[in-house]
Design a protein around this motif. Structure first.
Motif, PDB file in Angstrom:
ATOM      1  N   GLU A 236       0.830  -1.211   0.000  1.00 19.26           N
ATOM      2  CA  GLU A 236       0.000   0.000   0.000  1.00 19.26           C
ATOM      3  C   GLU A 236       0.866   1.263   0.000  1.00 19.26           C
ATOM      4  O   GLU A 236       0.519   2.250  -0.663  1.00 19.26           O
ATOM      5  CB  GLU A 236      -0.925   0.001   1.220  1.00 19.26           C
ATOM      6  CG  GLU A 236      -1.971  -1.098   1.225  1.00 19.26           C
ATOM      7  CD  GLU A 236      -2.993  -0.976   0.103  1.00 19.26           C
ATOM      8  OE1 GLU A 236      -3.157   0.144  -0.437  1.00 19.26           O
ATOM      9  OE2 GLU A 236      -3.635  -1.978  -0.240  1.00 19.26           O
TER      10      GLU A 236
ATOM     11  N   LYS B  63       2.632   1.604  -3.364  1.00 15.59           N
ATOM     12  CA  LYS B  63       1.623   1.969  -4.371  1.00 15.59           C
ATOM     13  C   LYS B  63       1.501   3.484  -4.495  1.00 15.59           C
ATOM     14  O   LYS B  63       1.369   4.031  -5.598  1.00 15.59           O
ATOM     15  CB  LYS B  63       0.279   1.343  -3.983  1.00 15.59           C
ATOM     16  CG  LYS B  63      -0.757   1.363  -5.088  1.00 15.59           C
ATOM     17  CD  LYS B  63      -1.956   0.499  -4.722  1.00 15.59           C
ATOM     18  CE  LYS B  63      -2.768   1.122  -3.616  1.00 15.59           C
ATOM     19  NZ  LYS B  63      -3.997   0.351  -3.322  1.00 15.59           N
TER      20      LYS B  63
ATOM     21  N   PHE C  73       0.808  -1.098  -9.713  1.00 12.04           N
ATOM     22  CA  PHE C  73       0.582  -2.316  -8.927  1.00 12.04           C
ATOM     23  C   PHE C  73       1.772  -3.273  -9.038  1.00 12.04           C
ATOM     24  O   PHE C  73       2.187  -3.885  -8.049  1.00 12.04           O
ATOM     25  CB  PHE C  73      -0.689  -3.019  -9.391  1.00 12.04           C
ATOM     26  CG  PHE C  73      -1.954  -2.248  -9.132  1.00 12.04           C
ATOM     27  CD1 PHE C  73      -2.230  -1.742  -7.868  1.00 12.04           C
ATOM     28  CD2 PHE C  73      -2.869  -2.022 -10.149  1.00 12.04           C
ATOM     29  CE1 PHE C  73      -3.405  -1.033  -7.613  1.00 12.04           C
ATOM     30  CE2 PHE C  73      -4.044  -1.321  -9.911  1.00 12.04           C
ATOM     31  CZ  PHE C  73      -4.312  -0.822  -8.644  1.00 12.04           C
TER      32      PHE C  73
ATOM     33  N   PHE D  75       0.134  -9.079  -7.530  1.00 12.46           N
ATOM     34  CA  PHE D  75      -0.603  -7.857  -7.234  1.00 12.46           C
ATOM     35  C   PHE D  75      -0.988  -7.116  -8.516  1.00 12.46           C
ATOM     36  O   PHE D  75      -2.089  -6.572  -8.617  1.00 12.46           O
ATOM     37  CB  PHE D  75       0.228  -6.935  -6.342  1.00 12.46           C
ATOM     38  CG  PHE D  75       0.234  -7.341  -4.893  1.00 12.46           C
ATOM     39  CD1 PHE D  75      -0.921  -7.309  -4.135  1.00 12.46           C
ATOM     40  CD2 PHE D  75       1.410  -7.748  -4.283  1.00 12.46           C
ATOM     41  CE1 PHE D  75      -0.915  -7.674  -2.795  1.00 12.46           C
ATOM     42  CE2 PHE D  75       1.430  -8.116  -2.944  1.00 12.46           C
ATOM     43  CZ  PHE D  75       0.263  -8.079  -2.191  1.00 12.46           C
TER      44      PHE D  75
ATOM     45  N   TYR E 209      -3.960  -9.096 -10.222  1.00 11.22           N
ATOM     46  CA  TYR E 209      -5.187  -9.117  -9.419  1.00 11.22           C
ATOM     47  C   TYR E 209      -5.870  -7.752  -9.393  1.00 11.22           C
ATOM     48  O   TYR E 209      -7.068  -7.632  -9.695  1.00 11.22           O
ATOM     49  CB  TYR E 209      -4.872  -9.572  -7.992  1.00 11.22           C
ATOM     50  CG  TYR E 209      -6.090  -9.598  -7.077  1.00 11.22           C
ATOM     51  CD1 TYR E 209      -6.991 -10.658  -7.137  1.00 11.22           C
ATOM     52  CD2 TYR E 209      -6.328  -8.567  -6.175  1.00 11.22           C
ATOM     53  CE1 TYR E 209      -8.108 -10.688  -6.307  1.00 11.22           C
ATOM     54  CE2 TYR E 209      -7.441  -8.590  -5.348  1.00 11.22           C
ATOM     55  CZ  TYR E 209      -8.324  -9.657  -5.416  1.00 11.22           C
ATOM     56  OH  TYR E 209      -9.426  -9.666  -4.601  1.00 11.22           O
ATOM     57  N   HIS E 210      -5.132  -6.725  -9.026  1.00 14.59           N
ATOM     58  CA  HIS E 210      -5.746  -5.404  -8.870  1.00 14.59           C
ATOM     59  C   HIS E 210      -6.116  -4.780 -10.215  1.00 14.59           C
ATOM     60  O   HIS E 210      -7.115  -4.055 -10.297  1.00 14.59           O
ATOM     61  CB  HIS E 210      -4.809  -4.483  -8.093  1.00 14.59           C
ATOM     62  CG  HIS E 210      -4.736  -4.821  -6.639  1.00 14.59           C
ATOM     63  ND1 HIS E 210      -5.743  -4.544  -5.752  1.00 14.59           N
ATOM     64  CD2 HIS E 210      -3.761  -5.440  -5.905  1.00 14.59           C
ATOM     65  CE1 HIS E 210      -5.418  -4.957  -4.542  1.00 14.59           C
ATOM     66  NE2 HIS E 210      -4.220  -5.503  -4.604  1.00 14.59           N
ATOM     67  N   SER E 211      -5.333  -5.069 -11.257  1.00 17.36           N
ATOM     68  CA  SER E 211      -5.651  -4.519 -12.577  1.00 17.36           C
ATOM     69  C   SER E 211      -6.927  -5.145 -13.136  1.00 17.36           C
ATOM     70  O   SER E 211      -7.827  -4.444 -13.599  1.00 17.36           O
ATOM     71  CB  SER E 211      -4.481  -4.758 -13.543  1.00 17.36           C
ATOM     72  OG  SER E 211      -3.318  -4.105 -13.092  1.00 17.36           O
TER      73      SER E 211
ATOM     74  N   LYS F 224      -9.257  -6.865 -11.450  1.00 18.81           N
ATOM     75  CA  LYS F 224     -10.392  -6.573 -10.566  1.00 18.81           C
ATOM     76  C   LYS F 224     -10.968  -5.186 -10.846  1.00 18.81           C
ATOM     77  O   LYS F 224     -12.183  -4.972 -10.758  1.00 18.81           O
ATOM     78  CB  LYS F 224      -9.950  -6.669  -9.105  1.00 18.81           C
ATOM     79  CG  LYS F 224     -11.114  -6.651  -8.117  1.00 18.81           C
ATOM     80  CD  LYS F 224     -10.639  -6.776  -6.677  1.00 18.81           C
ATOM     81  CE  LYS F 224     -10.011  -5.496  -6.189  1.00 18.81           C
ATOM     82  NZ  LYS F 224      -9.816  -5.464  -4.719  1.00 18.81           N
ATOM     83  N   GLY F 225     -10.081  -4.257 -11.217  1.00 19.31           N
ATOM     84  CA  GLY F 225     -10.527  -2.893 -11.495  1.00 19.31           C
ATOM     85  C   GLY F 225     -11.369  -2.774 -12.748  1.00 19.31           C
ATOM     86  O   GLY F 225     -12.159  -1.834 -12.890  1.00 19.31           O
TER      87      GLY F 225
ATOM     88  N   LYS G  12     -13.715 -12.819  -7.216  1.00 21.43           N
ATOM     89  CA  LYS G  12     -12.445 -12.512  -6.559  1.00 21.43           C
ATOM     90  C   LYS G  12     -11.586 -13.766  -6.391  1.00 21.43           C
ATOM     91  O   LYS G  12     -10.370 -13.726  -6.573  1.00 21.43           O
ATOM     92  CB  LYS G  12     -12.707 -11.868  -5.192  1.00 21.43           C
ATOM     93  CG  LYS G  12     -13.210 -10.432  -5.280  1.00 21.43           C
ATOM     94  CD  LYS G  12     -13.391  -9.839  -3.888  1.00 21.43           C
ATOM     95  CE  LYS G  12     -13.816  -8.382  -3.969  1.00 21.43           C
ATOM     96  NZ  LYS G  12     -13.992  -7.779  -2.629  1.00 21.43           N
TER      97      LYS G  12
ATOM     98  N   ASP H  43      -9.206  -8.801   1.360  1.00 22.17           N
ATOM     99  CA  ASP H  43     -10.215  -7.830   0.925  1.00 22.17           C
ATOM    100  C   ASP H  43     -11.369  -7.730   1.922  1.00 22.17           C
ATOM    101  O   ASP H  43     -11.778  -6.633   2.316  1.00 22.17           O
ATOM    102  CB  ASP H  43     -10.757  -8.222  -0.461  1.00 22.17           C
ATOM    103  CG  ASP H  43      -9.899  -7.665  -1.588  1.00 22.17           C
ATOM    104  OD1 ASP H  43      -8.937  -6.928  -1.292  1.00 22.17           O
ATOM    105  OD2 ASP H  43     -10.180  -7.968  -2.758  1.00 22.17           O
TER     106      ASP H  43
END
Length: 304
Positions: free
Chosen positions: A101, A104, A119, A194, A197-199, A201-202, A217, A292
């Motif tokens: 975090e 980031k 990310f 990371f 996953y975050h890309s 998920k967005g 998820k 999450d």
């Protein structure tokens, strides 16, 4: 006025840190307890050098490995070496998610919102930080996992740690053996883990049905962990050989990879891939999903 704003900012940062540490620690603890047997099987395959069937460490597959372990070492053998991960997993995952975090924010590159590159870079350096913290525990864990005796006849975690420190010290021949391999393994894994996953998920809309959202998820987390495992396994094999083998030729990450490739071929760099994927695919899903939901719960509890 300025003093009040500073106090609010510090309080907010402290709350965020507590949330990230709590969520990351919970995710890591649950993941390691469930998936440790697959980590053990993976390590056994990676330490396997001989192809002679008479060798007690010769395994033809996951089922054969688990059957021999159960028959020769007992059911508790599947959790050999779990104490070091249990001790370190909560702070390790807490550090992993907390530093992710923070990194980031550093790697926003002038954008208002994080990008896939943000990310990935944050994941890479979170992996480096995590590896430095966890490597001594990895050395002890691999030493315990390479022992073929029954648990009751095996040395304790404390005895193994003491032996390593007394005979080899705290440096790169002792508790920090294989540090560069651990750094590369974790950095490569977390960069993709990371980043993906975050890309992804967005780009996927939040589902109204909580079960569909949960399964979505899980699917992204499973894919992230599985592909990241395939990308970093040569470094993982090198780490296991450096930390668990008695062969003194295994020194340095690249040197060890070259020796394995030269003596055993390209496929040897992917030893233990299936149990690794079976561990870190579901494990990756468990960890990110628990993080999450725990993050949301703690945020709601502490900030409302």
């Amino acid at each position: 006025m300025a003093q009040l704003q500073l106090e609010k900012k510090n309080k907010s940062f402290l709350q965020d840190a507590i949330i990230q540490v709590g969520a990351g620690g919970s995710a890591g603890f649950i993941e390691v307890c469930i998936m440790h047997p697959m980590d053990l099987v993976k390590t056994r395959f990676q330490l396997q050098v001989s192809t002679a069937k008479s060798d007690p460490m010769y395994y033809t597959g996951i089922r054969d490995c688990m059957s021999k372990m159960y028959r020769n070492e007992g059911i508790t053998a599947f959790w050999k070496g779990i104490l070091p991960p249990i001790i370190v997993e909560t702070p390790k995952r807490a550090v992993k998610f907390l530093t992710f975090e923070q990194y980031k924010q550093f790697f926003l590159f002038g954008f208002n919102v994080p990008t896939p590159l943000t990310f990935s870079c944050a994941g890479f350096f979170a992996g480096v930080t995590e590896a430095i913290l966890v490597n001594p525990f990895e050395v002890v864990k691999v030493k315990l996992q390479s022992n073929l005796k029954r648990v009751k006849d095996s040395p304790s975690t404390f005895a193994v740690t003491k032996e390593i420190i007394v005979n080899h010290g705290l440096g790169t021949n002792g508790l920090n053996k294989g540090l560069s391999a651990t750094i590369m393994r974790n950095a490569v894994f977390n960069s993709f883990y990371f980043g993906f996953y975050h890309s992804v998920k967005g780009y996927i809309p939040v589902q109204k049905d909580p079960w569909i959202e949960f399964l979505t998820k899980c699917g992204i987390g499973f894919t992230s962990g599985s592909i990241a495992s395939c990308l970093n396994i040569p470094f993982d094999v090198a780490k296991s050989r450096i930390q668990g083998s008695t062969n003194k030729e295994y020194k340095g990450t690249i040197n060890t990879i070259c020796i394995i490739y030269k003596n055993e071929g390209f496929r040897a760099l992917y030893k233990g891939l299936l149990p690794k994927v079976l561990r870190l695919g579901p494990g990756g899903a468990i960890m990110l999903v628990v993080y999450d939901y725990m993050h949301a719960y703690l945020t709601n509890t502490l900030k409302n």
